[in-house]
Design a protein around this motif. Structure first.
Motif, PDB file in Angstrom:
ATOM      1  N   SER A   1       0.837  -1.194   0.000  1.00  0.00           N
ATOM      2  CA  SER A   1       0.000   0.000   0.000  1.00  0.00           C
ATOM      3  C   SER A   1       0.876   1.250   0.000  1.00  0.00           C
ATOM      4  N   GLY A   2       0.518   2.202  -0.833  1.00  0.00           N
ATOM      5  CA  GLY A   2       1.266   3.452  -0.896  1.00  0.00           C
ATOM      6  C   GLY A   2       2.466   3.396  -1.817  1.00  0.00           C
TER       7      GLY A   2
ATOM      8  N   LYS B   1       0.916   2.511  -7.027  1.00  0.00           N
ATOM      9  CA  LYS B   1       0.240   1.738  -8.077  1.00  0.00           C
ATOM     10  C   LYS B   1      -0.892   2.541  -8.714  1.00  0.00           C
ATOM     11  N   THR B   2      -1.726   3.127  -7.860  1.00  0.00           N
ATOM     12  CA  THR B   2      -2.812   3.958  -8.377  1.00  0.00           C
ATOM     13  C   THR B   2      -2.234   5.144  -9.153  1.00  0.00           C
ATOM     14  N   THR B   3      -1.162   5.709  -8.616  1.00  0.00           N
ATOM     15  CA  THR B   3      -0.527   6.850  -9.281  1.00  0.00           C
ATOM     16  C   THR B   3      -0.088   6.468 -10.695  1.00  0.00           C
TER      17      THR B   3
ATOM     18  N   GLN C   1     -10.409   2.462  -7.855  1.00  0.00           N
ATOM     19  CA  GLN C   1     -10.400   1.686  -6.621  1.00  0.00           C
ATOM     20  C   GLN C   1     -11.776   1.749  -5.934  1.00  0.00           C
TER      21      GLN C   1
ATOM     22  N   ARG D   1       7.218   2.807  -1.006  1.00  0.00           N
ATOM     23  CA  ARG D   1       7.391   4.155  -1.520  1.00  0.00           C
ATOM     24  C   ARG D   1       8.845   4.627  -1.381  1.00  0.00           C
TER      25      ARG D   1
HETATM   26  N1  ATP Z   1      -2.936  13.779  -5.357  1.00  0.00           N
HETATM   27  C1  ATP Z   1      -1.994  13.443  -4.444  1.00  0.00           C
HETATM   28  N2  ATP Z   1      -1.361  14.421  -3.750  1.00  0.00           N
HETATM   29  C2  ATP Z   1      -0.414  14.102  -2.831  1.00  0.00           C
HETATM   30  N3  ATP Z   1      -0.027  12.852  -2.558  1.00  0.00           N
HETATM   31  C3  ATP Z   1      -0.607  11.834  -3.213  1.00  0.00           C
HETATM   32  C4  ATP Z   1      -1.642  12.080  -4.183  1.00  0.00           C
HETATM   33  N4  ATP Z   1      -2.046  10.883  -4.685  1.00  0.00           N
HETATM   34  C5  ATP Z   1      -1.315   9.938  -4.038  1.00  0.00           C
HETATM   35  N5  ATP Z   1      -0.446  10.503  -3.160  1.00  0.00           N
HETATM   36  C6  ATP Z   1       0.536   9.785  -2.338  1.00  0.00           C
HETATM   37  O1  ATP Z   1       1.329   8.999  -3.185  1.00  0.00           O
HETATM   38  C7  ATP Z   1       1.615   7.745  -2.590  1.00  0.00           C
HETATM   39  C8  ATP Z   1       1.210   6.641  -3.526  1.00  0.00           C
HETATM   40  O2  ATP Z   1      -0.206   6.620  -3.613  1.00  0.00           O
HETATM   41  P1  ATP Z   1      -1.001   5.579  -4.475  1.00  0.00           P
HETATM   42  O3  ATP Z   1      -2.429   5.886  -4.316  1.00  0.00           O
HETATM   43  O4  ATP Z   1      -0.462   5.551  -5.851  1.00  0.00           O
HETATM   44  O5  ATP Z   1      -0.655   4.203  -3.723  1.00  0.00           O
HETATM   45  P2  ATP Z   1      -1.189   2.754  -4.027  1.00  0.00           P
HETATM   46  O6  ATP Z   1      -0.009   1.918  -4.356  1.00  0.00           O
HETATM   47  O7  ATP Z   1      -2.288   2.787  -5.011  1.00  0.00           O
HETATM   48  O8  ATP Z   1      -1.732   2.309  -2.591  1.00  0.00           O
HETATM   49  P3  ATP Z   1      -2.973   1.376  -2.247  1.00  0.00           P
HETATM   50  O9  ATP Z   1      -2.536  -0.021  -2.495  1.00  0.00           O
HETATM   51  O10 ATP Z   1      -3.209   1.639  -0.803  1.00  0.00           O
HETATM   52  O11 ATP Z   1      -4.126   1.792  -3.109  1.00  0.00           O
HETATM   53  C9  ATP Z   1       0.864   7.720  -1.261  1.00  0.00           C
HETATM   54  O12 ATP Z   1       1.793   7.982  -0.237  1.00  0.00           O
HETATM   55  C10 ATP Z   1      -0.134   8.833  -1.378  1.00  0.00           C
HETATM   56  O13 ATP Z   1      -0.336   9.438  -0.125  1.00  0.00           O
END
Ligand code: ATP
Ligand code: MG
Lengths: 255, 266
Positions: free
Chosen positions: A52-53, A56-58, A89, A217
């Motif tokens: 998590s974090g 991936k979503t990014t 998500q 991260r």
């Molecule tokens: N718009 C934004 N502004 C600032 N920080 C962000 C933004 N979007 C995501 N983050 C940060 O970037 C990091 C990666 O976020 P992301 O959502 O891509 O993680 P993830 O791998 O999808 O996690 P999860 O498995 O929990 O969904 C996180 O620390 C999040 O807080």
């Protein structure tokens, strides 16, 4: 006999090079993705696995053109942005639209003829098993049903690229495995290119041609693993020795 | 036409509960109110030109209906309100949308907009009438000014509250600006916007009357003044009740629109 094992020669459709994303926050920049590079071949099913974090979503949001990368680039062959089907998500339905209207949104945006649209929507509702709920509003759906609407909406316009962000996380185990089979079937029938984020090792082994494992991260690619399991993959594939080997490898890399 | 024998039974079975639930309390309270009013008017010794009896108001009402004066003046006031609402709501909605979308525009304009709210419209009504004459136009503009602010604020709040995820969804589909406006922003902000309309519609009646009380040759405010001047208190009551009905009707229109378009909120 092994059916549907893809040729490794197929062309790259998506090239990601040195992609980094830094979110500006008050204190200092939050480094979400750190020079990520990979290729996705046409009609390939790629799963992204990571804690998590790990960004991936990014990554999906960058690929969908929703946020610009801080540095690096990504390129679709053909140059232009391809048509995209995205499952977020969270289900992200419009609360004022019925199931039918929500699923039909991409067709509306693409100005598809209404008669054609109606037929496609009917087929799609059947595919995700929402018959009888055509005119329901999102507030009357369970979380799993809402997510199925979102999946149907992502598929309806037959997009070039499917971006799926943990689409099955809110489904019960039975529905989830049925959706794996369905997605597999759709992917093979319609020859889609898919990038799917997941937390589940089983899910990625059921579906993917390749699995990318991200680090904590800032997200970096820790492993790029070919899933050389035969297709079509049925439920009993999990008893294959190779399945277990790959699963062990993935688990070891993630931990 | 032959009514099936069970028709009336079914009719009352469906209508009666509704009447009991919604209508009966209103009818009952109105009855008590009228009764109390008649008793006070008759036995308290208050003269008729200060507190007319319900019956004399009713007689005056019938006379105003028959000689056409009530319809005429109500028509004037209603057109001022409708014109004012159209102008005020249109400008407030467009400006509200632009302010919601552009932080820099909001920074430039919001001090003026807030300051303009410190000026009571009632106080500048005489000015507007000096500048624009005592006809419909000046009152329509007073209405528009009074309606403007609640609609503006609610438009801004409504558009700002559109979930970011829905923008992501539309952008992933390469939707145009117009598609985002009509398929996301408009429906998503409608509940808050209509909340502003509900306030605005009621205020617009006040706007028209304020203008007419300052100076007018027609309209319900004019009837109020004439009635007052001639000690025709029943006429004043008729005008006041007509105003209340107008405000309620406008409020009702907004409620009907809400019921029609906001079913999804449930
Ligand atoms: N718009 C934004 N502004 C600032 N920080 C962000 C933004 N979007 C995501 N983050 C940060 O970037 C990091 C990666 O976020 P992301 O959502 O891509 O993680 P993830 O791998 O999808 O996690 P999860 O498995 O929990 O969904 C996180 O620390 C999040 O807080
Ligand atoms: Mg995520």
């Amino acid at each position: 006999m092994i059916i549907g094992c893809k040729s490794k020669m197929s062309a790259s459709i998506l090239a990601v090079r040195g992609l980094s994303v830094v979110f500006s926050t008050e204190n200092n920049g939050l480094h979400a993705l750190d020079s990520v590079s990979f290729d996705v071949n046409s009609r390939e099913f790629v799963c992204v696995l990571g804690p998590s974090g790990s960004g991936k979503t990014t990554l999906l949001r960058v690929l969908a053109g929703l946020i610009p990368p801080t540095s690096g680039s990504f390129k679709f062959s053909g140059g232009e942005q391809p048509s995209i089907g995205m499952v977020f998500q969270q289900a992200t339905l419009m609360p004022w639209r019925t199931v039918t209207e929500n699923i039909g949104l991409p067709l509306e945006v693409g100005k598809v003829n209404q008669t054609v649209a109606r037929e496609k929507i009917r087929d799609m509702i059947e595919l995700v098993g929402l018959q009888g709920f055509e005119d329901s509003l999102p507030r009357d759906l369970s979380g799993g049903m809402a997510q199925r609407v979102a999946i149907a909406r992502a598929l309806i316009h037959d997009p070039d690229l499917l971006l799926l962000d943990e689409p099955f996380a809110s489904l019960d185990a039975m529905t989830r495995e049925r959706m794996w089979m369905e997605l597999s079937r759709i992917w093979q029938a319609r020859q889609k290119t898919v990038v799917m984020v997941t937390h589940s090792i089983n899910e990625s082994l059921f579906l993917a041609d390749r699995v990318l494992v991200f680090t904590q991260r800032p997200g970096k690619i820790k492993m790029d693993m070919e899933v050389d399991l035969p297709r079509p993959r049925e439920d009993d594939i999990r008893y294959l020795a190779r399945f277990g080997e790959l699963a062990r490898q993935l688990r070891a890399t993630i931990e | 036409m032959i009514l099936r024998p069970d028709f009336s039974r079914r009719f009352f079975a469906s209508v009666l509960p509704l009447m009991y639930k919604r209508l009966l309390p209103i009818v009952f309270s109105a009855f008590v109110f009228l009764l109390a009013w008649s008793l006070v008017a008759r036995y308290s010794g208050i003269p008729n030109f200060i507190l007319p009896s319900p019956l004399s108001v009713w007689t005056r009402f019938l006379r105003a209906v028959n000689d056409g004066s009530l319809a005429y003046h109500t028509g004037i006031t209603l057109s001022e309100i409708v014109l004012g609402l159209i102008a005020g709501v249109t400008i407030a909605t467009i400006l509200g949308y632009l302010l919601a979308k552009s932080r820099s525009l909001e920074k430039i304009l919001s001090p003026y907009i807030v300051a303009s709210q410190a000026i009571p419209v009632v106080a500048i009504a005489p000015l507007l009438i000096i500048w624009l004459g005592d006809g419909i136009l000046s009152k329509a503009i007073i209405c528009a000014l009074i309606v403007f602010f609640p609609v503006l604020v609610n438009t801004i709040v409504g558009v700002r509250a559109v979930p970011a995820a829905l923008y992501d969804l539309m952008n992933s589909l390469h939707a145009s600006r117009a598609q985002i406006l009509w398929k996301v922003e408009a429906p998503a902000s409608l509940p808050v916007f209509l909340g502003g309309m509900r306030v605005g519609a009621t205020l617009s009646v006040i706007g028209a009357i304020v203008g007419e009380l300052v100076d007018a040759q027609s309209g319900l405010g004019f009837l109020l003044r004439v009635g007052d001047f001639q000690y025709d208190t029943p006429m004043v009551f008729v005008a006041v009740f007509t105003l209340i009905s107008l405000a309620l009707a406008l409020y009702g229109v907004v409620r009907i629109v809400e019921n029609r378009f906001l079913k999804w909120q449930g």
